[in-house]
Design a protein around this motif. Structure first.
Motif, PDB file in Angstrom:
ATOM      1  N   ARG A  33       5.281   6.178  -7.899  1.00 55.52           N
ATOM      2  CA  ARG A  33       4.675   6.287  -6.696  1.00 55.52           C
ATOM      3  C   ARG A  33       5.724   5.864  -5.497  1.00 55.52           C
ATOM      4  NH1 ARG A  33      -1.161   6.213  -7.549  1.00 55.52           N
ATOM      5  NH2 ARG A  33      -1.494   5.676  -9.624  1.00 55.52           N
ATOM      6  N   ARG A  34       6.553   5.212  -5.694  1.00 55.47           N
ATOM      7  CA  ARG A  34       7.702   4.813  -4.725  1.00 55.47           C
ATOM      8  C   ARG A  34       8.432   6.217  -4.217  1.00 55.47           C
ATOM      9  NH1 ARG A  34       8.660   0.058  -7.133  1.00 55.47           N
ATOM     10  NH2 ARG A  34      10.209   0.901  -8.567  1.00 55.47           N
ATOM     11  N   THR A  85       6.168   8.397  -1.932  1.00 56.65           N
ATOM     12  CA  THR A  85       6.509   8.070  -0.687  1.00 56.65           C
ATOM     13  C   THR A  85       7.759   8.470  -0.068  1.00 56.65           C
ATOM     14  OG1 THR A  85       6.954   5.696  -1.332  1.00 56.65           O
ATOM     15  CG2 THR A  85       4.661   6.339  -0.977  1.00 56.65           C
ATOM     16  N   THR A  99      -0.561  10.247  -8.312  1.00 60.73           N
ATOM     17  CA  THR A  99      -0.708   9.721  -7.008  1.00 60.73           C
ATOM     18  C   THR A  99      -2.204   9.752  -6.636  1.00 60.73           C
ATOM     19  OG1 THR A  99       0.121  11.297  -5.801  1.00 60.73           O
ATOM     20  CG2 THR A  99       1.600   9.483  -6.401  1.00 60.73           C
TER      21      THR A  99
END
Length: 187
Positions: A181-182, A185, A157
């Motif tokens: 990346r999900r 988060t 990231t």
């Protein structure tokens, strides 16, 4: 990202680099069975994986890793030229795994290929070995997602999103990039 951003560097420790390389090796190694089935006496891709693993275990990054990656790259090219697509993709995964040890701390999308390329090339090898069944590759990308440690996700990231293009392997890289990346988060 503008040109000025591409000159930015990413903070990257040696421990993180070893973790990235461990992920790369873990993702690429299972595909070696495809290459070795076609070429049981050709140790070049295995030697590239072994050299990267030695770095993971604490050895210095040396020319031996690069030399083994170049040799595995020749195996990739030879199998590609011989029309052995699955074996070629498996050898390419080994090249990518060894290359992970040389991830550059530059804020460039192409550096994401050092992190996720081994998984994507291995996934492509499994797809091709299954008569180009894309669901096989998608399943392998899901496995790779599970193999990515929090350190791998953290390092990923820091880089821009995976680059466009590069055919099916590029699509697999982008799928894995987006899912990791999900995860970042969601944490």
């Amino acid at each position: 990202m503008n040109v000025a951003d591409e000159k930015l560097t990413i903070e990257l420790s040696m421990a993180e680099l070893r973790e990235i390389t461990c992920f790369a090796v873990t993702c690429a190694e299972p595909a070696l069975a495809i290459f070795e089935r076609e070429h049981p006496d050709d140790r070049r891709p295995r030697a590239a994986i072994d050299a990267a693993q030695t770095f993971v275990e604490g050895a210095k990054r040396t020319k031996a890793i690069r030399d083994n990656a170049w040799a595995a790259n020749r195996a990739y090219q030879e199998t590609r030229d011989a029309g052995q697509a699955a074996a070629s993709a498996a050898a390419r995964a080994a090249v990518a795994a060894a290359s992970a040890a040389f991830l550059h701390p530059l804020a460039k999308a192409t550096q994401v290929l050092h992190i996720l390329g081994p998984a994507a090339h291995a996934a492509r090898a499994f797809e091709l070995d299954a008569c180009d069944d894309h669901s096989v590759g998608a399943e392998y990308i899901e496995k790779a997602e599970d193999l990515a440690s929090p350190v791998v996700v953290s390092v990923l990231t820091r880089y821009p999103n995976a680059p466009s293009g590069r055919g099916r392997v590029g699509a697999l890289v982008r799928d894995l990039d987006a899912s990791l990346r999900r995860l970042a988060t969601d944490r």
